[in-house]
Write a protein that holds these residues in place. Structure first.
Motif, PDB file in Angstrom:
ATOM      1  N   TYR A   1       0.834  -1.199   0.000  1.00  0.00           N
ATOM      2  CA  TYR A   1       0.000   0.000   0.000  1.00  0.00           C
ATOM      3  C   TYR A   1       0.870   1.250   0.000  1.00  0.00           C
ATOM      4  O   TYR A   1       1.883   1.319   0.681  1.00  0.00           O
ATOM      5  N   SER A   2       0.453   2.238  -0.771  1.00  0.00           N
ATOM      6  CA  SER A   2       1.133   3.534  -0.764  1.00  0.00           C
ATOM      7  C   SER A   2       0.724   4.293   0.506  1.00  0.00           C
ATOM      8  O   SER A   2      -0.268   3.939   1.148  1.00  0.00           O
ATOM      9  N   PRO A   3       1.437   5.350   0.858  1.00  0.00           N
ATOM     10  CA  PRO A   3       1.053   6.116   2.054  1.00  0.00           C
ATOM     11  C   PRO A   3      -0.379   6.652   1.993  1.00  0.00           C
ATOM     12  O   PRO A   3      -1.073   6.676   3.009  1.00  0.00           O
ATOM     13  N   LEU A   4      -0.834   7.063   0.822  1.00  0.00           N
ATOM     14  CA  LEU A   4      -2.202   7.558   0.694  1.00  0.00           C
ATOM     15  C   LEU A   4      -3.217   6.441   0.947  1.00  0.00           C
ATOM     16  O   LEU A   4      -4.209   6.633   1.655  1.00  0.00           O
ATOM     17  N   GLU A   5      -2.955   5.249   0.394  1.00  0.00           N
ATOM     18  CA  GLU A   5      -3.862   4.119   0.621  1.00  0.00           C
ATOM     19  C   GLU A   5      -3.851   3.681   2.092  1.00  0.00           C
ATOM     20  O   GLU A   5      -4.901   3.344   2.644  1.00  0.00           O
ATOM     21  N   VAL A   6      -2.680   3.693   2.697  1.00  0.00           N
ATOM     22  CA  VAL A   6      -2.590   3.342   4.112  1.00  0.00           C
ATOM     23  C   VAL A   6      -3.399   4.325   4.940  1.00  0.00           C
ATOM     24  O   VAL A   6      -4.132   3.943   5.847  1.00  0.00           O
ATOM     25  N   GLU A   7      -3.285   5.613   4.604  1.00  0.00           N
ATOM     26  CA  GLU A   7      -4.029   6.646   5.331  1.00  0.00           C
ATOM     27  C   GLU A   7      -5.530   6.443   5.170  1.00  0.00           C
ATOM     28  O   GLU A   7      -6.280   6.511   6.149  1.00  0.00           O
ATOM     29  N   GLN A   8      -5.992   6.193   3.943  1.00  0.00           N
ATOM     30  CA  GLN A   8      -7.424   6.085   3.668  1.00  0.00           C
ATOM     31  C   GLN A   8      -8.024   4.786   4.190  1.00  0.00           C
ATOM     32  O   GLN A   8      -9.139   4.772   4.690  1.00  0.00           O
ATOM     33  N   ARG A   9      -7.303   3.661   4.048  1.00  0.00           N
ATOM     34  CA  ARG A   9      -7.878   2.354   4.366  1.00  0.00           C
ATOM     35  C   ARG A   9      -7.605   1.870   5.789  1.00  0.00           C
ATOM     36  O   ARG A   9      -8.355   1.038   6.296  1.00  0.00           O
TER      37      ARG A   9
END
Length: 95
Positions: free
Chosen positions: A56-64
């Motif tokens: 997961y990218s940092p944005l995906e980690v943040e969102q999910r």
């Protein structure tokens, strides 16, 4: 009564001195074993939640991961602060 104690103490002065030295030695021994903390622990209670999300990218980690977990943790009674960190494949929340 006091006269008898004083008379005995004068007659048996070596026994009295030995008893006083014994009590002093016992006091020093127990003082050395006494656990005294010079500075009390005043840190607050913290819980750290680490979640691995490989790929997961940092944005995906943040969102999910990070945001939903922060939202759930916001309902804890007496909560003072929540901090989070989102990186590649890692979500870290400190409550």
């Amino acid at each position: 009564m006091f006269e008898r104690i004083i008379r005995f103490s004068i007659e048996q002065r070596w026994l009295v001195i030995l008893a006083v030295l014994g009590m002093a030695a016992l006091g020093v021994f127990n003082y050395q074993r006494l656990p005294i903390d010079a500075v009390p622990d005043i840190t607050n209670v913290q819980v750290q939640i680490n979640t691995a999300a490989p790929g997961y990218s940092p944005l995906e980690v943040e969102q999910r991961l990070t945001y939903p977990l922060e939202t759930v943790m916001a309902g804890i009674p007496n909560l003072e602060q929540t901090r989070s960190l989102s990186r590649y494949g890692l979500s870290q929340i400190t409550v």
